[in-house]
Write an enzyme that holds these catalytic residues in place. Sequence first.
Site, PDB file in Angstrom:
ATOM      1  N   HIS A 144       6.945   2.474  -3.100  1.00 11.66           N
ATOM      2  CA  HIS A 144       7.007   0.810  -2.855  1.00 11.66           C
ATOM      3  C   HIS A 144       8.170   0.194  -2.847  1.00 11.66           C
ATOM      4  O   HIS A 144       8.144  -0.727  -2.106  1.00 11.66           O
ATOM      5  CB  HIS A 144       6.325   0.490  -4.334  1.00 11.66           C
ATOM      6  CG  HIS A 144       5.031   0.748  -4.725  1.00 11.66           C
ATOM      7  ND1 HIS A 144       4.684   1.480  -6.095  1.00 11.66           N
ATOM      8  CD2 HIS A 144       3.814   0.813  -4.223  1.00 11.66           C
ATOM      9  CE1 HIS A 144       3.477   1.731  -5.939  1.00 11.66           C
ATOM     10  NE2 HIS A 144       2.821   1.134  -4.821  1.00 11.66           N
ATOM     11  N   LYS A 187      -9.439  -0.202 -13.271  1.00  9.99           N
ATOM     12  CA  LYS A 187      -9.110   1.159 -13.894  1.00  9.99           C
ATOM     13  C   LYS A 187      -8.088   0.530 -15.100  1.00  9.99           C
ATOM     14  O   LYS A 187      -7.274  -0.275 -14.845  1.00  9.99           O
ATOM     15  CB  LYS A 187      -8.509   2.082 -13.215  1.00  9.99           C
ATOM     16  CG  LYS A 187      -7.534   1.493 -12.270  1.00  9.99           C
ATOM     17  CD  LYS A 187      -7.449   2.419 -11.007  1.00  9.99           C
ATOM     18  CE  LYS A 187      -6.818   1.713  -9.744  1.00  9.99           C
ATOM     19  NZ  LYS A 187      -6.257   2.659  -8.729  1.00  9.99           N
ATOM     20  N   ARG A 229       0.611   4.797   4.380  1.00 11.28           N
ATOM     21  CA  ARG A 229       1.297   5.891   4.136  1.00 11.28           C
ATOM     22  C   ARG A 229       0.804   7.026   5.137  1.00 11.28           C
ATOM     23  O   ARG A 229       1.468   7.588   5.662  1.00 11.28           O
ATOM     24  CB  ARG A 229       1.099   6.522   2.824  1.00 11.28           C
ATOM     25  CG  ARG A 229       1.668   5.916   1.886  1.00 11.28           C
ATOM     26  CD  ARG A 229       1.391   6.406   0.422  1.00 11.28           C
ATOM     27  NE  ARG A 229      -0.056   6.077   0.129  1.00 11.28           N
ATOM     28  CZ  ARG A 229      -0.778   5.953  -0.851  1.00 11.28           C
ATOM     29  NH1 ARG A 229      -0.125   6.400  -1.921  1.00 11.28           N
ATOM     30  NH2 ARG A 229      -1.833   5.633  -1.021  1.00 11.28           N
ATOM     31  N   SER A 274       1.378   6.246  -6.992  1.00 13.32           N
ATOM     32  CA  SER A 274       1.536   6.122  -8.779  1.00 13.32           C
ATOM     33  C   SER A 274       0.514   7.050  -9.431  1.00 13.32           C
ATOM     34  O   SER A 274       0.940   7.633 -10.479  1.00 13.32           O
ATOM     35  CB  SER A 274       1.074   4.747  -9.022  1.00 13.32           C
ATOM     36  OG  SER A 274       1.752   3.782  -8.431  1.00 13.32           O
TER      37      SER A 274
END
Length: 167
Positions: A18, A42, A91, A129
């Site tokens: 990030h 979540k 990515r 993450s």
Amino acid sequence: MEKRAVYPGFFDPITNGHIDIILRGLRLFDKIIVAVLKNPKKKPLFSTKERVGMIKAIFAREPRIEVKAFDGLLVDFAQANEADVVIRGLRAVSDFEYEFQMALMNRKLNAEIETLFMMPSVNYSFLSSMLVKEVFNLGGCVKDLVPEIVARNLKRKLARGKFILSN
Ligand code: PNS
């Protein structure tokens, strides 16, 4: 006129991937507002306050970065903050489908706001993450993957027992 962009995400926690995108964004924009989603579906490991606090600490010496929590529609947040660009990191090809859908939905909601995709350094193309939390939880080293303050806070959380990670 100041060129402003929003860089949104859960940031649970922020990773070096990030940060790589934010630093690349600073080459293109006068100001980047890092927008931390308050209430993800979540359950996050870090509270909104912790996620915002860590990012603020990382960029404490960069006045061109602002960090804010948000909920509701991203395009509304961008407009309220006078930003007409949303930055998203890509990515790998696997990110594309979800990102493409989101970008087009955001355009449908507000055609004035453009999504800009940026590629992080290849060193971070495998990083997320979720993986950082999993690796750390299982005793792996995350030294090159997250900033120092995140590693410290992960350690502090783990000291209270293994994380319960939701997908
Ligand atoms: O960290 P993530 O999962 O890549 O972030 C996803 C995020 C926060 C960018 C996305 O969930 C979002 O924009 N949420 C806000 C709600 C919204 O605007 N939804 C409609 C856009 S598809």
